[in-house]
Design an enzyme around this catalytic site. Structure first.
Site, PDB file in Angstrom:
ATOM      1  N   SER A  43       0.827  -1.209   0.000  1.00 55.51           N
ATOM      2  CA  SER A  43       0.000   0.000   0.000  1.00 55.51           C
ATOM      3  C   SER A  43       0.858   1.255   0.000  1.00 55.51           C
ATOM      4  O   SER A  43       2.002   1.251   0.456  1.00 55.51           O
ATOM      5  CB  SER A  43      -0.906   0.028   1.233  1.00 55.51           C
TER       6      SER A  43
HETATM    7  N1  SAH Z   1      -0.811  -4.770   4.106  1.00 58.98           N
HETATM    8  C1  SAH Z   1      -0.117  -5.081   2.890  1.00 58.98           C
HETATM    9  C2  SAH Z   1      -0.919  -4.655   1.686  1.00 58.98           C
HETATM   10  C3  SAH Z   1      -1.004  -5.756   0.685  1.00 58.98           C
HETATM   11  S1  SAH Z   1      -2.235  -5.571  -0.558  1.00 58.98           S
HETATM   12  C4  SAH Z   1       1.283  -4.502   2.895  1.00 58.98           C
HETATM   13  O1  SAH Z   1       1.629  -3.790   3.848  1.00 58.98           O
HETATM   14  O2  SAH Z   1       2.059  -4.779   1.982  1.00 58.98           O
HETATM   15  C5  SAH Z   1      -3.548  -6.570   0.100  1.00 58.98           C
HETATM   16  C6  SAH Z   1      -3.247  -8.003   0.352  1.00 58.98           C
HETATM   17  O3  SAH Z   1      -4.464  -8.643   0.725  1.00 58.98           O
HETATM   18  C7  SAH Z   1      -2.736  -8.795  -0.864  1.00 58.98           C
HETATM   19  O4  SAH Z   1      -1.510  -9.368  -0.543  1.00 58.98           O
HETATM   20  C8  SAH Z   1      -3.814  -9.852  -1.090  1.00 58.98           C
HETATM   21  O5  SAH Z   1      -3.299 -11.099  -1.538  1.00 58.98           O
HETATM   22  C9  SAH Z   1      -4.425  -9.971   0.289  1.00 58.98           C
HETATM   23  N2  SAH Z   1      -5.782 -10.513   0.344  1.00 58.98           N
HETATM   24  C10 SAH Z   1      -6.821 -10.308  -0.487  1.00 58.98           C
HETATM   25  N3  SAH Z   1      -7.898 -10.992  -0.065  1.00 58.98           N
HETATM   26  C11 SAH Z   1      -7.531 -11.652   1.072  1.00 58.98           C
HETATM   27  C12 SAH Z   1      -8.197 -12.517   1.982  1.00 58.98           C
HETATM   28  N4  SAH Z   1      -9.475 -12.874   1.839  1.00 58.98           N
HETATM   29  N5  SAH Z   1      -7.511 -12.997   3.036  1.00 58.98           N
HETATM   30  C13 SAH Z   1      -6.207 -12.678   3.225  1.00 58.98           C
HETATM   31  N6  SAH Z   1      -5.524 -11.860   2.403  1.00 58.98           N
HETATM   32  C14 SAH Z   1      -6.177 -11.352   1.334  1.00 58.98           C
END
Ligand code: SAH
Length: 219
Positions: A68
């Protein structure tokens, strides 16, 4: 993927500039700003993007996912009102950066990720940095009931609706921060649990997240 250099000291000037930018965009919580100033974001991205790690923008982390935007991480973290020792659940570990910010702030962190590669990668980096969050591979739309309730829950992917399981896994007084909308734009919603049955809902700014995919999310 090739990981960035492990040194904390690298990019410290750029990191301080990023903190200034985020502060100018309205983030006030000193502990959040201090965490952004301390966590080496370049370690969480591929070396190909290392030079862009301190721009205030989202960057690719593989599997079609992104780390993000730093402002977004700061905004969500500020909304959580994290206190030292709080039990915080994150849905969407991704790179592990948000989890590192929460660990740095003294929270006891639980985080769920659905992509195995990202889960394993985040686990390795967080361990190397000396953090010990509890990580799980699975569908976070159902929360993580084994360790509930949580003082705070943060969803870092865009949901079609507020996942009910997450509301039910909050302590009384606990805060859920979740972006809700279609796949193009989401409004940040903050839900505070006032009692067993009562919840307060606030609708805040608009953001753009990758989709939350799962049983109570997108298909
Ligand atoms: N907090 C992260 C942001 C990653 S983007 C960071 O600091 O880098 C959002 C993430 O949510 C992605 O990696 C995606 O694979 C995950 N995601 C999407 N749906 C999900 C679910 N149902 N359960 C767990 N993770 C999920």
């Amino acid at each position: 993927m090739t990981k960035g250099s492990r040194s904390h000291k690298r990019f410290s000037r750029r990191r301080a500039q990023l903190v200034k930018q985020i502060e100018e965009k309205g983030i006030k919580d000193h502990n959040v700003l201090q965490a952004i100033n301390s966590i080496p974001r370049h370690i969480f991205v591929d070396t190909a993007f290392e030079n862009r790690a301190y721009e205030d923008s989202a960057l690719p982390i593989g599997n079609g996912q992104t780390i993000s935007q730093p402002y977004t991480v700061a905004a969500q973290t500020e909304l959580l009102e994290v206190q030292k020792g709080d039990k915080i659940l994150e849905i969407g570990t991704g790179s592990g950066y948000q989890a590192a910010i929460l660990c740095h702030m003294g929270a006891e962190v639980y985080s769920v990720e659905r992509h195995e590669k990202l889960y394993l990668n985040a686990k390795e980096i967080l361990q190397e940095l000396g953090f010990r969050p509890h990580l799980k591979l699975g569908d976070g739309t159902l929360g993580w009931s084994a360790y509930a309730p949580y003082d705070g829950i943060v969803v870092t992917a865009g949901a079609p609706i507020v996942p009910e399981d997450l509301k039910q896994q909050l302590t009384v007084g606990g805060i859920l921060v979740v972006p809700v909308g279609d796949q193009k734009s989401q409004v940040m919603i903050r839900i505070t649990r006032l009692s067993e049955e009562e919840f307060k809902e606030e609708r805040l700014n608009h953001f753009k997240f990758v989709p939350l995919i799962g049983e109570k999310g997108w298909d």
